[in-house]
Scaffold this active site. Structure first.
Site, PDB file in Angstrom:
ATOM      1  N   SER A 179       2.592  -4.943  -2.322  1.00  0.00           N
ATOM      2  CA  SER A 179       3.668  -5.274  -1.391  1.00  0.00           C
ATOM      3  C   SER A 179       4.272  -6.637  -1.735  1.00  0.00           C
ATOM      4  CB  SER A 179       3.139  -5.214   0.052  1.00  0.00           C
ATOM      5  OG  SER A 179       4.183  -5.255   0.980  1.00  0.00           O
ATOM      6  N   ASP A 236       7.066   5.636   1.707  1.00  0.00           N
ATOM      7  CA  ASP A 236       6.946   4.242   2.157  1.00  0.00           C
ATOM      8  C   ASP A 236       8.138   3.887   3.042  1.00  0.00           C
ATOM      9  OD1 ASP A 236       6.606   1.492   2.438  1.00  0.00           O
ATOM     10  OD2 ASP A 236       5.857   1.249   0.396  1.00  0.00           O
ATOM     11  N   HIS A 267       3.007   3.254   2.996  1.00  0.00           N
ATOM     12  CA  HIS A 267       2.808   1.901   2.473  1.00  0.00           C
ATOM     13  C   HIS A 267       1.313   1.618   2.397  1.00  0.00           C
ATOM     14  CE1 HIS A 267       4.344  -1.968   1.302  1.00  0.00           C
ATOM     15  NE2 HIS A 267       3.621  -2.594   2.222  1.00  0.00           N
TER      16      HIS A 267
END
Length: 289
Positions: A179, A236, A267
């Site tokens: 991320s 995601d 995610h």
């Protein structure tokens, strides 16, 4: 003599204060809780394999739990928003369980992000590598240029420390992250390795995104020397899936060797993704073994 607020107005003000408190707490929960935390790799999360669990790391910049580390190469991996090094430190054991060569003579480093105010979190502070102004994060998301460069500098200092303390040069180091951590890894590996800086052995981006695209200038030496593995979830809804094909195309057009894969997840991470990451690490770290 102070003016007394009528009880009706006083109750209204009290309700508004309570609503604001609830709203801020909700935003903080969404960002620092299950929606942005990476999937922790346990034997339950990865049912096809039985991976040993590891104790949570302290927030030091390195971990030396792997007693086989001989200082020949290193993996520097950055956690995501609202997380800590403990969220990904089990990679130190999971990766060697998939590829034994990643246990012997490989040092693992899990740097901690600073605690900063996050704009989309109402300014509340949490662990983060840089500020965020858009949610979800699509290809038009605004950049926190100052914060991102500061984060990349922290990673560069960690790499310099590896060379100074353990004799591991940058061309034996892979930088990666999840991320926000993946975004910083890309920035560190490509934007900031200018002429005169030794390129990294490789880069890993999991559910991240390519930032500061208008300032992207990659040297020929980095293009030739630093391949990339990019994994992303097809569903995601935090760092949108559009970020992967968009970033991959930009990097391939300038000549970077990119291995990309998409997985049926949101995610988080996927067992097949970790397997692909292990294969990539073994390949790039064997080049100059």
């Amino acid at each position: 003599r102070p003016t007394k607020i009528p009880r009706k107005d006083e109750n209204l003000l009290m309700r508004r204060r309570q609503d604001n408190i609830i709203q801020h707490k909700l935003i903080q929960f969404v960002l620092s809780g299950m929606l942005v935390r990476p999937l922790l790799f346990t034997s339950t999360a990865i049912a096809s394999r039985s991976f040993p669990l590891t104790a949570a790391m302290s927030t030091s910049s390195t971990t030396s739990g792997n007693q086989q580390c001989g200082g020949k190469s290193a993996v520097v991996f950055l956690h995501g928003l609202g997380d800590s090094p403990a969220g990904w430190s089990s990679l130190e054991h999971q990766l060697p369980s998939l590829k034994p060569s990643l246990g012997q003579d490989v040092h693992y480093v899990f740097p901690p992000a600073p605690t900063i105010g996050i704009t989309i979190n109402g300014g509340f502070e949490m662990p983060g590598w840089f500020d965020l102004f858009d949610w979800p994060i699509g290809i038009s998301a605004k950049d926190d240029t100052t914060g991102k460069n500061k984060a990349a500098q922290q990673i560069e200092e960690a790499v310099e420390k590896l060379e100074k303390d353990m004799g591991i040069p940058p061309n034996r180091v892979v930088v990666g992250g999840f991320s926000q951590g993946g975004a910083v890894a890309l920035l560190t590996a490509y934007h900031r390795r200018k002429e005169g800086k030794v390129p990294f052995a490789g880069c890993v981006c999991l559910s991240g995104w390519l930032t500061m695209k208008d300032d992207l200038e990659i040297t020929d030496e980095v293009i030739k020397s630093t391949p990339l593995f990019w994994g992303h979830g097809q569903f995601d809804d935090k760092v949108l899936y559009e970020q992967q094909p968009h970033g991959v195309q930009i990097l391939r057009e300038v000549g970077v060797d990119v291995s990309d894969a998409a997985y049926p997840m949101g995610h988080s991470s996927h067992p097949k993704e970790i397997e692909a990451m292990a294969e990539f690490l073994e390949r790039v770290l064997k080049k100059e073994s």
